[in-house]
Design a protein around this motif. Structure first.
Motif, PDB file in Angstrom:
ATOM      1  N   LEU A  38      41.191  32.826 112.271  1.00 15.79           N
ATOM      2  CA  LEU A  38      40.685  31.492 111.958  1.00 15.79           C
ATOM      3  C   LEU A  38      39.237  31.565 111.478  1.00 15.79           C
ATOM      4  CD1 LEU A  38      41.121  28.454 111.818  1.00 15.79           C
ATOM      5  CD2 LEU A  38      40.670  28.329 114.281  1.00 15.79           C
ATOM      6  N   ARG A  39      38.430  32.410 112.129  1.00 16.25           N
ATOM      7  CA  ARG A  39      37.026  32.582 111.722  1.00 16.25           C
ATOM      8  C   ARG A  39      36.938  33.069 110.280  1.00 16.25           C
ATOM      9  NH1 ARG A  39      33.441  36.348 110.847  1.00 16.25           N
ATOM     10  NH2 ARG A  39      34.774  38.049 111.505  1.00 16.25           N
ATOM     11  N   LEU A  40      37.743  34.056 109.927  1.00 17.00           N
ATOM     12  CA  LEU A  40      37.732  34.594 108.565  1.00 17.00           C
ATOM     13  C   LEU A  40      38.187  33.553 107.544  1.00 17.00           C
ATOM     14  CD1 LEU A  40      39.088  38.192 109.206  1.00 17.00           C
ATOM     15  CD2 LEU A  40      36.758  37.542 108.551  1.00 17.00           C
ATOM     16  N   LYS A  41      39.168  32.747 107.903  1.00 17.87           N
ATOM     17  CA  LYS A  41      39.647  31.672 107.017  1.00 17.87           C
ATOM     18  C   LYS A  41      38.511  30.684 106.737  1.00 17.87           C
ATOM     19  CE  LYS A  41      43.083  27.961 106.820  1.00 17.87           C
ATOM     20  NZ  LYS A  41      44.215  27.318 107.507  1.00 17.87           N
ATOM     21  N   ILE A  42      37.789  30.317 107.770  1.00 19.97           N
ATOM     22  CA  ILE A  42      36.684  29.366 107.627  1.00 19.97           C
ATOM     23  C   ILE A  42      35.560  29.970 106.792  1.00 19.97           C
ATOM     24  CG2 ILE A  42      34.857  28.182 108.912  1.00 19.97           C
ATOM     25  CD1 ILE A  42      36.992  27.906 111.219  1.00 19.97           C
ATOM     26  N   GLU A  43      35.184  31.198 107.098  1.00 22.60           N
ATOM     27  CA  GLU A  43      34.101  31.847 106.352  1.00 22.60           C
ATOM     28  C   GLU A  43      34.470  32.047 104.883  1.00 22.60           C
ATOM     29  OE1 GLU A  43      33.200  35.361 108.650  1.00 22.60           O
ATOM     30  OE2 GLU A  43      31.798  34.238 109.918  1.00 22.60           O
ATOM     31  N   THR A  44      35.723  32.355 104.624  1.00 19.31           N
ATOM     32  CA  THR A  44      36.181  32.522 103.243  1.00 19.31           C
ATOM     33  C   THR A  44      36.063  31.210 102.477  1.00 19.31           C
ATOM     34  OG1 THR A  44      37.678  34.312 103.870  1.00 19.31           O
ATOM     35  CG2 THR A  44      38.142  33.196 101.795  1.00 19.31           C
ATOM     36  N   LEU A  45      36.461  30.113 103.106  1.00 21.18           N
ATOM     37  CA  LEU A  45      36.336  28.808 102.467  1.00 21.18           C
ATOM     38  C   LEU A  45      34.871  28.486 102.186  1.00 21.18           C
ATOM     39  CD1 LEU A  45      37.425  26.087 101.468  1.00 21.18           C
ATOM     40  CD2 LEU A  45      37.445  25.309 103.852  1.00 21.18           C
ATOM     41  N   ALA A  46      34.009  28.711 103.160  1.00 13.94           N
ATOM     42  CA  ALA A  46      32.578  28.418 102.989  1.00 13.94           C
ATOM     43  C   ALA A  46      31.969  29.260 101.875  1.00 13.94           C
ATOM     44  CB  ALA A  46      31.833  28.646 104.296  1.00 13.94           C
ATOM     45  N   SER A  77      28.196  24.486 100.849  1.00 13.97           N
ATOM     46  CA  SER A  77      27.744  23.380 100.005  1.00 13.97           C
ATOM     47  C   SER A  77      28.844  22.342  99.879  1.00 13.97           C
ATOM     48  CB  SER A  77      27.324  23.869  98.616  1.00 13.97           C
ATOM     49  OG  SER A  77      28.444  24.001  97.781  1.00 13.97           O
ATOM     50  N   THR A  78      28.472  21.209  99.334  1.00 19.85           N
ATOM     51  CA  THR A  78      29.414  20.104  99.167  1.00 19.85           C
ATOM     52  C   THR A  78      30.357  20.310  97.977  1.00 19.85           C
ATOM     53  OG1 THR A  78      27.736  18.897  97.925  1.00 19.85           O
ATOM     54  CG2 THR A  78      27.897  18.424 100.286  1.00 19.85           C
ATOM     55  N   SER A  79      30.357  21.490  97.384  1.00 18.35           N
ATOM     56  CA  SER A  79      31.269  21.774  96.263  1.00 18.35           C
ATOM     57  C   SER A  79      32.701  22.028  96.732  1.00 18.35           C
ATOM     58  CB  SER A  79      30.772  22.979  95.456  1.00 18.35           C
ATOM     59  OG  SER A  79      30.877  24.168  96.223  1.00 18.35           O
ATOM     60  N   ILE A  80      32.881  22.192  98.039  1.00 23.12           N
ATOM     61  CA  ILE A  80      34.218  22.439  98.592  1.00 23.12           C
ATOM     62  C   ILE A  80      34.679  21.197  99.355  1.00 23.12           C
ATOM     63  CG2 ILE A  80      33.907  24.937  98.741  1.00 23.12           C
ATOM     64  CD1 ILE A  80      33.298  24.559 101.738  1.00 23.12           C
ATOM     65  N   ASP A  81      35.879  21.240  99.875  1.00 24.69           N
ATOM     66  CA  ASP A  81      36.412  20.154 100.693  1.00 24.69           C
ATOM     67  C   ASP A  81      35.712  20.214 102.054  1.00 24.69           C
ATOM     68  OD1 ASP A  81      37.867  18.377 102.241  1.00 24.69           O
ATOM     69  OD2 ASP A  81      39.828  19.107 101.568  1.00 24.69           O
ATOM     70  N   THR A  82      34.614  19.477 102.178  1.00 26.47           N
ATOM     71  CA  THR A  82      33.805  19.543 103.398  1.00 26.47           C
ATOM     72  C   THR A  82      34.531  18.953 104.608  1.00 26.47           C
ATOM     73  OG1 THR A  82      32.663  17.495 102.805  1.00 26.47           O
ATOM     74  CG2 THR A  82      31.616  19.568 102.152  1.00 26.47           C
TER      75      THR A  82
END
Length: 129
Positions: A38-46, A77-82
């Protein structure tokens, strides 16, 4: 008809008991591996976020220290689905806190300070501590 309802009821109870039994069998290593995924999924998205004049840099507390507070801060940044990112982080933080409690995890209890500012350098958000 009564017999079918009773059988369905018993089946439901058996499934519930089986589910609870499986939950008790999870090891600390298994649970830690789930948190890591889950941590890696979140960091990848960020990390897919970019910054420029159009998108703002932000941070969010990420992880849970056993004594309370964030383990660190995730920069994005706000460029992703925050909303999605913030929801994933909230879920992770709750699971991490539960993990710490369940397994008796300890730490040095120092407070992790948030960034004093976040700069946009080469379209990447960079934290300044």
């Amino acid at each position: 008809m009564k017999n079918t309802s009773f059988i369905t009821f018993l089946f439901s109870i058996c499934l519930s008991l089986l589910a609870f039994q499986c939950e008790d069998d999870i090891t600390q290593e298994d649970e830690s591996a789930e948190l890591e995924i889950l941590r890696l999924k979140i960091e990848t998205l960020a990390k897919t976020s970019i910054c420029n004049e159009e998108f703002e840099c932000k941070y969010i507390g990420f992880g849970s220290k056993p004594c309370g507070g964030a383990s660190g801060y995730l920069i994005y940044s706000t460029s992703i689905d925050t909303e999605k990112l913030e929801s994933l982080v909230l879920n992770f933080n709750q699971k991490h806190a539960a993990f710490n409690t369940k397994w008796g995890i300890i730490s040095n209890c120092t407070v992790t300070d948030p960034p004093v500012e976040i700069n946009c350098e080469n379209n990447t958000c960079v934290a300044v501590y």
